[in-house]
Design an enzyme around this catalytic site. Structure first.
Site, PDB file in Angstrom:
ATOM      1  N   HIS A 205      57.324  51.608   2.470  1.00 57.87           N
ATOM      2  CA  HIS A 205      56.108  50.886   2.594  1.00 57.87           C
ATOM      3  C   HIS A 205      55.894  49.837   3.597  1.00 57.87           C
ATOM      4  CE1 HIS A 205      57.424  47.263   0.382  1.00 57.87           C
ATOM      5  NE2 HIS A 205      56.389  47.338   0.606  1.00 57.87           N
TER       6      HIS A 205
HETATM    7  C1  UD1 Z   1      52.525  44.225  -0.746  1.00 57.60           C
HETATM    8  C2  UD1 Z   1      53.245  43.414  -0.164  1.00 57.60           C
HETATM    9  C3  UD1 Z   1      54.110  43.756   0.241  1.00 57.60           C
HETATM   10  C4  UD1 Z   1      55.005  44.468  -0.934  1.00 57.60           C
HETATM   11  C5  UD1 Z   1      54.667  45.327  -1.797  1.00 57.60           C
HETATM   12  C6  UD1 Z   1      54.536  45.433  -2.523  1.00 57.60           C
HETATM   13  C7  UD1 Z   1      51.452  41.565   1.581  1.00 57.60           C
HETATM   14  C8  UD1 Z   1      51.452  41.628   2.637  1.00 57.60           C
HETATM   15  N1  UD1 Z   1      52.315  42.363   1.463  1.00 57.60           N
HETATM   16  O1  UD1 Z   1      52.233  45.497   0.397  1.00 57.60           O
HETATM   17  O2  UD1 Z   1      55.224  42.150   0.748  1.00 57.60           O
HETATM   18  O3  UD1 Z   1      56.615  44.076  -0.409  1.00 57.60           O
HETATM   19  O4  UD1 Z   1      52.970  44.770  -1.850  1.00 57.60           O
HETATM   20  O5  UD1 Z   1      54.763  46.750  -3.499  1.00 57.60           O
HETATM   21  O6  UD1 Z   1      51.104  40.602   0.495  1.00 57.60           O
HETATM   22  N2  UD1 Z   1      46.599  50.362  -2.762  1.00 57.60           N
HETATM   23  C9  UD1 Z   1      46.417  50.727  -4.014  1.00 57.60           C
HETATM   24  N3  UD1 Z   1      47.455  50.398  -5.321  1.00 57.60           N
HETATM   25  C10 UD1 Z   1      47.254  49.828  -5.705  1.00 57.60           C
HETATM   26  C11 UD1 Z   1      47.679  48.934  -4.331  1.00 57.60           C
HETATM   27  C12 UD1 Z   1      47.469  48.678  -3.338  1.00 57.60           C
HETATM   28  O7  UD1 Z   1      45.782  52.103  -3.859  1.00 57.60           O
HETATM   29  O8  UD1 Z   1      47.218  49.445  -6.828  1.00 57.60           O
HETATM   30  C13 UD1 Z   1      46.596  50.661  -1.782  1.00 57.60           C
HETATM   31  C14 UD1 Z   1      46.028  50.541  -0.950  1.00 57.60           C
HETATM   32  O9  UD1 Z   1      44.690  50.194  -0.888  1.00 57.60           O
HETATM   33  C15 UD1 Z   1      46.287  50.018   0.259  1.00 57.60           C
HETATM   34  C16 UD1 Z   1      47.461  49.884   0.103  1.00 57.60           C
HETATM   35  O10 UD1 Z   1      48.077  50.805  -1.059  1.00 57.60           O
HETATM   36  O11 UD1 Z   1      45.766  51.029   1.487  1.00 57.60           O
HETATM   37  C17 UD1 Z   1      48.375  48.657   0.389  1.00 57.60           C
HETATM   38  O12 UD1 Z   1      48.466  47.743  -0.134  1.00 57.60           O
HETATM   39  P1  UD1 Z   1      48.211  46.024  -0.139  1.00 57.60           P
HETATM   40  O13 UD1 Z   1      48.098  44.947  -0.872  1.00 57.60           O
HETATM   41  O14 UD1 Z   1      47.712  46.321   0.656  1.00 57.60           O
HETATM   42  O15 UD1 Z   1      49.792  46.175   0.341  1.00 57.60           O
HETATM   43  P2  UD1 Z   1      50.794  46.659   0.240  1.00 57.60           P
HETATM   44  O16 UD1 Z   1      51.387  47.232   0.982  1.00 57.60           O
HETATM   45  O17 UD1 Z   1      51.341  46.869  -1.276  1.00 57.60           O
END
Ligand code: UD1
Length: 361
Positions: A205
């Site tokens: 991811h």
């Molecule tokens: C975050 C952390 C990363 C960790 C990861 C574990 C930061 C900078 N990054 O990254 O260090 O390894 O979590 O999972 O804090 N989304 C959903 N549902 C959710 C959460 C996210 O659909 O419950 C989608 C969001 O809309 C977005 C993407 O997933 O498009 C990324 O989510 P984001 O919270 O930005 O960071 P992660 O990639 O999850």
């Protein structure tokens, strides 16, 4: 003594770190605890199910920040958490790991002069292109108590000028949770459950691997090829799922299974029985080291060098040929031997609670 402690969690990897610390502190009469969820992760299978399986109490406060650019997400957490901190007036705030929620809450505390403790301090990849590295550096600069999982963390912090008396080598809280819950995986049947040792488990991811379409196409092609020799199960993080849809990927092999993110216990069950794990996650590098399962990390560096020096982890970067070669070696029975790092013993949470208990508020 009455001590009011506020824990801040936001994203999936925070939950398994907070659980053992909250449990250990609960045994100290005189400590009251409040749990704040920033809402950085909000899907039920990224958040709620973890709370249930880890035995975490429902959050007292949910900031419901959801998704945004890093600046927007961090800013929303800062604004909303400041209100909570002002209203609650805690004696100490504990933040976990390296996600945006961690640095946002730490910064609020530093400005309000509320002591802040960082659990999993001192880890460094020395790669500032990773958002997590920026979060680690900034959080450690403003923290008053720094709890490190391994000795390399202490060295990094001292080099950055952190006063030695603030640093406490306590071991790995994520492994506390693993040790406590491993027995529950004995009879568990995850939604996909091949025979032990007959499959590889994949999680990816990191923006560097999954955000650029050319890179993701290349990686998926390599995994598709590997699945002809070793069936693969890929548990797909929401950000990876969106990007896979964008490139229109579909596996060519029935032996390449793509599934939604799993609960903690289902993922741990699949991890312990896997022939090997391919990942770019930080926590999975640690869990495989504890379990003695070969881990191939698709990153050029790691902030967890102990998993490479002592554990089963091998860094393969984004090099598909190297990944295939390392898979072939493991299938030929030539896995790298591994040992469990010192203080990864299930008692890190207790050690943190003891330090906090002796802290002069
Ligand atoms: C975050 C952390 C990363 C960790 C990861 C574990 C930061 C900078 N990054 O990254 O260090 O390894 O979590 O999972 O804090 N989304 C959903 N549902 C959710 C959460 C996210 O659909 O419950 C989608 C969001 O809309 C977005 C993407 O997933 O498009 C990324 O989510 P984001 O919270 O930005 O960071 P992660 O990639 O999850």
């Amino acid at each position: 003594m009455q001590v009011k402690i506020l824990h801040v969690v936001g994203a999936r990897p925070n939950f398994m770190k907070a659980a053992p610390v909250m449990r250990a502190l609960a045994s100290h009469a005189g400590v009251s605890q409040t749990l704040v969820h920033t809402g950085q992760h909000y899907d039920a299978n990224m958040s709620e199910i973890f709370f249930r399986q880890l035995g975490l109490p429902a959050p007292d406060v949910n900031l419901e920040v959801g998704f945004g650019s890093h600046a927007v997400q961090t800013a929303h957490i800062i604004m909303r958490f400041e209100e909570v901190a002002l209203a609650q007036q805690p004696d100490l705030v504990l933040v976990y790991g390296d996600v945006n929620s961690t640095v946002a809450a730490a910064l609020v505390c530093a400005k309000l002069k509320i002591p802040v403790g960082h659990v999993e301090a001192g880890l460094r990849s020395f790669d500032r292109s990773m958002p997590e590295e920026i979060n680690r550096l900034l959080t450690d600069q403003v923290a008053d108590l720094l709890f490190t999982p391994s000795a390399d963390g202490n060295e990094n912090l001292k080099r950055e000028g952190v006063a030695p008396e603030k640093i406490h080598l306590v071991g790995n809280v994520m492994i506390d949770t693993l040790i406590r819950l491993l027995p529950e995986t004995e009879k568990r049947r995850p939604p996909v459950m091949p025979a032990p040792q007959s499959y590889g488990l994949v999680t990816l991811h990191r923006p560097a691997n999954v955000d650029a379409p050319e890179m993701l196409v290349k990686i998926m092609g390599t995994l598709d090829e590997i699945s002809r020799r070793l069936p693969l199960i890929f548990t797909i993080h929401p950000r990876t799922r969106q990007n896979l849809q964008n490139i229109g990927f579909a596996p060519s092999q029935a032996s390449f299974t793509l599934i939604d993110p799993l609960s903690y216990l289902d993922f741990l069950t699949l991890q312990r029985h896997a022939k090997l794990v391919i990942t770019d996650s930080g926590g999975v590098q640690e869990e495989t080291t504890y379990l003695g399962v070969p881990c191939l990390t698709m990153r050029p560096n790691t902030e967890r060098p102990v998993t490479v020096e002592l554990g089963t982890n091998i860094l393969v970067g984004a090099d598909g040929a190297r990944l295939k070669m390392e898979v072939a070696r493991i299938l030929a029975g030539e896995s790298k031997p591994g040992a469990v790092p010192p203080l990864w013993d299930g008692n890190a949470g207790e050690r943190i609670a003891a330090v906090i208990w002796n802290f002069r508020f």
